[in-house]
Scaffold this active site. Structure first.
Site, PDB file in Angstrom:
ATOM      1  N   ILE A 129       1.058  -1.241  -0.038  1.00 15.60           N
ATOM      2  CA  ILE A 129       0.263  -0.076  -0.036  1.00 15.60           C
ATOM      3  C   ILE A 129       0.815   1.335  -0.090  1.00 15.60           C
ATOM      4  O   ILE A 129       0.635   2.253  -0.785  1.00 15.60           O
ATOM      5  CB  ILE A 129      -0.831   0.020   1.219  1.00 15.60           C
ATOM      6  N   ASN A 167       1.596   5.071   6.909  1.00 14.41           N
ATOM      7  CA  ASN A 167       1.307   3.485   6.108  1.00 14.41           C
ATOM      8  C   ASN A 167       2.245   2.535   7.041  1.00 14.41           C
ATOM      9  O   ASN A 167       1.559   1.225   7.085  1.00 14.41           O
ATOM     10  CB  ASN A 167       1.428   3.391   4.710  1.00 14.41           C
ATOM     11  N   TYR A 224      -2.676  -6.560  17.792  1.00 20.93           N
ATOM     12  CA  TYR A 224      -3.052  -5.624  16.368  1.00 20.93           C
ATOM     13  C   TYR A 224      -4.207  -5.015  16.532  1.00 20.93           C
ATOM     14  O   TYR A 224      -4.130  -3.698  16.241  1.00 20.93           O
ATOM     15  CB  TYR A 224      -2.941  -6.603  15.331  1.00 20.93           C
TER      16      TYR A 224
END
Length: 255
Positions: free
Chosen positions: A19, A88, A153
């Site tokens: 990404i 990112n 996470y």
């Protein structure tokens, strides 16, 4: 020696692949001079070669003490303060709650939450002074719901979405927007590592593991990098959007 550019400046973290690389190339195509950072110089140079405009290749470890300040100091010295920041860089691990170690927990929070916080803290003042800025954090649909075996996470991504929302409210009258893009499972090297983890833990084949992830999304396939990048670019272009967590998950989590 400084090489000032005429284009507006964008900074993309985790720009070596996936990404981040896609976002860097798209912003370069949109007319930005793009500063690229990640740990691997080789991967960054591969991304830079695909960018049509000016690039700065700046290898850095976002977890290292002082790295965010050093990175921005260099971008400002070489070019100018970024008016677009795409946060990112990130990673994931898989473990049940009772088997998640302190080190795993700390790494998820440091990389997925603390590093973006430091990036926002460092870049917001110049954006406020300029009366314009765009910050986009790549989060996850895990910022909005819980799934088993990714508690660290998930906690980090819930936290970073909270950071985005609070920062957006603080900056609402300054010309600076802050948004998050929340992908589902994307066809990236990070997902390939997830697939290998499923294979190692369950004994499934790689194709079976991939089919299981695809089935989690109503469109029955992985999201493409291009689909996530399009959402990132929309956040950059649209000054009326702020404080949003934009889902790119094939309709799995409906707003």
């Amino acid at each position: 020696m400084s090489t000032r550019v005429s284009q507006p400046v964008a900074l993309v973290t985790g720009a070596g692949r996936g990404i981040g690389a896609g976002a860097a190339i798209a912003l370069s195509e949109a007319g930005y001079a793009v500063a690229l950072t990640a740990r691997s110089r080789e991967q960054l140079e591969e991304t830079a070669a695909r960018c049509p405009g000016p690039t700065l290749v700046l290898p850095a470890d976002m977890l290292a003490a002082g790295s965010v300040d050093e990175l921005l100091d260099l971008v400002e010295r070489e070019w100018a303060a970024p008016e677009v920041v795409v946060a990112n860089a990130g990673a994931g691990i898989s473990a049940s709650v009772e088997k998640t170690t302190d080190e795993q927990w700390a790494r998820m929070l440091d990389l997925n939450l603390t590093a973006p916080f430091r990036l926002l803290r460092r870049t917001i003042p110049a954006m406020k002074s300029a009366g314009h800025g765009r910050i986009v954090v790549v989060a996850s649909v895990a910022a909005k719901l819980g799934e088993p075996y990714i508690s660290a996470y998930t906690a980090s991504k819930h936290g970073v979405l909270g950071l985005v929302r609070s920062a957006a409210m603080e900056l609402a009258r300054t010309g600076v927007t802050v948004n998050a893009v929340c992908p589902g499972y994307v066809d990236t090297p990070m997902t390939e590592a997830t697939l290998q983890g499923i294979v190692d833990k369950t004994g499934r084949s790689l194709s079976e593991a991939r089919a299981a992830l695809e089935a989690k999304q109503p469109i029955n396939r992985l999201i493409t990098v291009e689909e996530v990048v399009e959402a990132i670019v929309t956040c950059v272009r649209n000054g009326g959007m702020s404080g949003q967590g934009i889902n790119v998950d094939g309709g799995g989590l409906q707003s």
